[in-house]
Design a protein around this motif. Structure first.
Motif, PDB file in Angstrom:
ATOM      1  N   MET A 378       0.925  -1.014  -0.010  1.00 38.61           N
ATOM      2  CA  MET A 378       0.048   0.160   0.126  1.00 38.61           C
ATOM      3  C   MET A 378       0.801   1.368   0.084  1.00 38.61           C
ATOM      4  O   MET A 378       0.596   2.233  -0.725  1.00 38.61           O
ATOM      5  N   ASP A 379       1.838   1.142   0.686  1.00 40.60           N
ATOM      6  CA  ASP A 379       2.694   2.373   0.861  1.00 40.60           C
ATOM      7  C   ASP A 379       3.383   2.601  -0.454  1.00 40.60           C
ATOM      8  O   ASP A 379       3.797   3.661  -0.874  1.00 40.60           O
ATOM      9  N   GLN A 380       3.873   1.367  -1.319  1.00 41.67           N
ATOM     10  CA  GLN A 380       4.414   1.613  -2.814  1.00 41.67           C
ATOM     11  C   GLN A 380       3.600   2.284  -3.556  1.00 41.67           C
ATOM     12  O   GLN A 380       3.882   3.016  -4.576  1.00 41.67           O
ATOM     13  N   ASN A 381       2.324   1.571  -3.739  1.00 39.67           N
ATOM     14  CA  ASN A 381       1.275   2.192  -4.629  1.00 39.67           C
ATOM     15  C   ASN A 381       1.159   3.731  -4.286  1.00 39.67           C
ATOM     16  O   ASN A 381       0.929   4.619  -5.443  1.00 39.67           O
ATOM     17  N   GLU A 387       4.347  10.145  -7.573  1.00 44.99           N
ATOM     18  CA  GLU A 387       5.252  10.501  -8.419  1.00 44.99           C
ATOM     19  C   GLU A 387       4.840  10.680  -9.974  1.00 44.99           C
ATOM     20  O   GLU A 387       5.145  11.529 -10.532  1.00 44.99           O
ATOM     21  N   ARG A 388       3.635   9.805 -10.424  1.00 48.25           N
ATOM     22  CA  ARG A 388       3.041  10.151 -11.487  1.00 48.25           C
ATOM     23  C   ARG A 388       2.296  11.630 -11.519  1.00 48.25           C
ATOM     24  O   ARG A 388       2.227  12.287 -12.660  1.00 48.25           O
ATOM     25  N   SER A 389       1.933  11.832 -10.406  1.00 47.40           N
ATOM     26  CA  SER A 389       1.400  13.190 -10.363  1.00 47.40           C
ATOM     27  C   SER A 389       1.967  14.458 -10.430  1.00 47.40           C
ATOM     28  O   SER A 389       1.781  15.536 -11.010  1.00 47.40           O
ATOM     29  N   ARG A 394       4.494  18.639 -13.730  1.00 51.26           N
ATOM     30  CA  ARG A 394       6.008  19.255 -14.411  1.00 51.26           C
ATOM     31  C   ARG A 394       5.808  19.662 -15.638  1.00 51.26           C
ATOM     32  O   ARG A 394       6.155  20.577 -16.530  1.00 51.26           O
ATOM     33  N   GLY A 395       5.131  18.385 -16.567  1.00 50.96           N
ATOM     34  CA  GLY A 395       4.719  18.503 -17.903  1.00 50.96           C
ATOM     35  C   GLY A 395       3.944  19.600 -18.348  1.00 50.96           C
ATOM     36  O   GLY A 395       4.292  20.217 -19.302  1.00 50.96           O
TER      37      GLY A 395
END
Length: 399
Positions: A378-381, A387-389, A394-395
């Motif tokens: 759950m922590d990794q998800n 990171e994706r957000s 940034r893009g």
């Protein structure tokens, strides 16, 4: 002469009482410092003085001065005596009103005074009853009036107003009067100390002596019908000094008699405040804890609380073990050496539920993870989503 004194918060009530007597023709004005004899104007004058001491609650003083029935005093004599009384009491610069009443079988007058002086000072009421009695004795001598025995010299204490009213309602003598009559009759027989005690107890009167370890007696009190009176409360004739002289008493000979009388009296007295009743003692026993061995005496709510505490501590330890060791249960080699194989599979399958049960909202976490999921997943998800957000924002900012 005698004087009944009252101090209170209201001038109006006593004023109206006397004015009604005047209107009915059973009282008359003798003298006053007020300009007029009307309630409204008198109260207006009182208010003007009251503003000097607005926080004083009991500013009103009222006394009834009573003369023996055979004293035939003229109004002028009463006024002179009343003013001498006020001056001796310290009411030199105070509002006052004096009324003579004719509604009793003895001459008497009522004096109403404002304790607040014209200059705003307040006359102290300290020891006013003693001062009043001393002043009356002096006035009796000065004007050749019938001298009344002072309360200190009186052999018997007079009935109070409340006692007299109770006697009128019940048509029975008060307890004080019963004691006075009974004790006086016994003393008139010139008894020995032992006979004195025996006769009192036969009449339902318990006697308690203030006896020192040496046998010396310094006081006596009498109990009857659940009430206890010191000798001084009944009058000087009932104090131990007077009783000792009225009976055949010897300290060494009668010390045992008096000691035994005290024992009987204390045994018959109601249970004293502070002693534990049966219910109180049982309550103490139910909650008592013996130092060094709590488990042997815990009962009732205490035992339940102990069980709850143990359960909470076990859950907390289990949760801590799951968090600190990556889901692997910690087993003591000494305790579980023979049961490791049988219990290991059960504890491994239930470790996550046990851990969540000690955490507030643990059921929700268990539902999200399931028994086969790991908290690390759950922590990794959550980290991947973060990171994706961040990359997406940034893009957009580069565009």
């Amino acid at each position: 002469m005698t004087a009944d004194q009252v101090k209170g918060k209201g001038f109006r009530g006593a004023l109206n009482y006397n004015l009604e007597k005047v209107n009915k023709g059973v009282a008359k004005w003798l003298d006053t410092s007020f300009a007029q004899h009307y309630e409204r104007t008198i109260m207006d004058e009182v208010k003007m003085i009251r503003v000097l001491r607005p926080n004083l609650a009991k500013y009103f003083y009222h006394t009834s001065v009573n003369f023996p029935p055979h004293e035939n005093l003229k109004d002028e004599q009463m006024v002179t005596i009343a003013k001498d009384y006020l001056e001796a009491m310290g009411f030199n610069q105070h509002q006052y009103a004096i009324f003579r009443h004719f509604d009793a079988d003895h001459p008497h007058m009522h004096i109403l005074v404002n304790r607040i002086g014209y200059d705003g000072t307040v006359l102290s009421d300290s020891n006013d009853y003693q001062r009043s009695e001393q002043i009356l004795r002096k006035l009796e001598k000065h004007y050749g009036l019938t001298e009344v025995i002072s309360s200190r010299q009186a052999k018997e204490r007079a009935m109070t107003k409340n006692e007299l009213e109770m006697m009128k309602r019940t048509d029975e003598p008060s307890v004080k009067m019963k004691l006075q009559v009974t004790i006086k009759n016994i003393l008139n027989q010139k008894p020995t100390a032992e006979q004195f005690v025996t006769h009192l107890e036969a009449q339902g009167i318990n006697v308690l002596f203030n006896q020192a370890s040496t046998g010396f007696v310094s006081g006596v009190s009498y109990g009857y019908d659940g009430m206890q009176f010191k000798g001084a409360h009944l009058g000087n004739a009932y104090k131990w000094q007077a009783v000792k002289n009225a009976i055949n008493y010897e300290q060494e000979r009668d010390r045992t008699t008096i000691y035994q009388a005290n024992i009987r009296t204390r045994a018959n007295q109601p249970e004293r405040t502070g002693e534990s009743t049966g219910a109180t003692k049982r309550a103490i026993a139910d909650t008592k804890v013996t130092a060094g061995n709590r488990n042997d005496v815990q009962q009732g709510a205490g035992k339940l609380q102990d069980q709850i505490g143990k359960a909470n501590r076990n859950n907390s330890k289990a949760a801590q073990s799951v968090g600190e060791h990556g889901g692997k249960p910690i087993l003591s080699n000494k305790k579980y050496s023979g049961e490791r194989g049988a219990d290991l599979s059960i504890q491994q399958s239930g470790r996550q539920q046990m851990g969540n049960s000690a955490i507030r909202g643990g059921n929700l976490i268990g539902g999200l993870l399931g028994v086969n999921n790991n908290a690390n997943n759950m922590d990794q998800n959550a980290l991947n989503q973060f990171e994706r957000s961040r990359k997406k924002k940034r893009g957009q900012s580069l565009k």
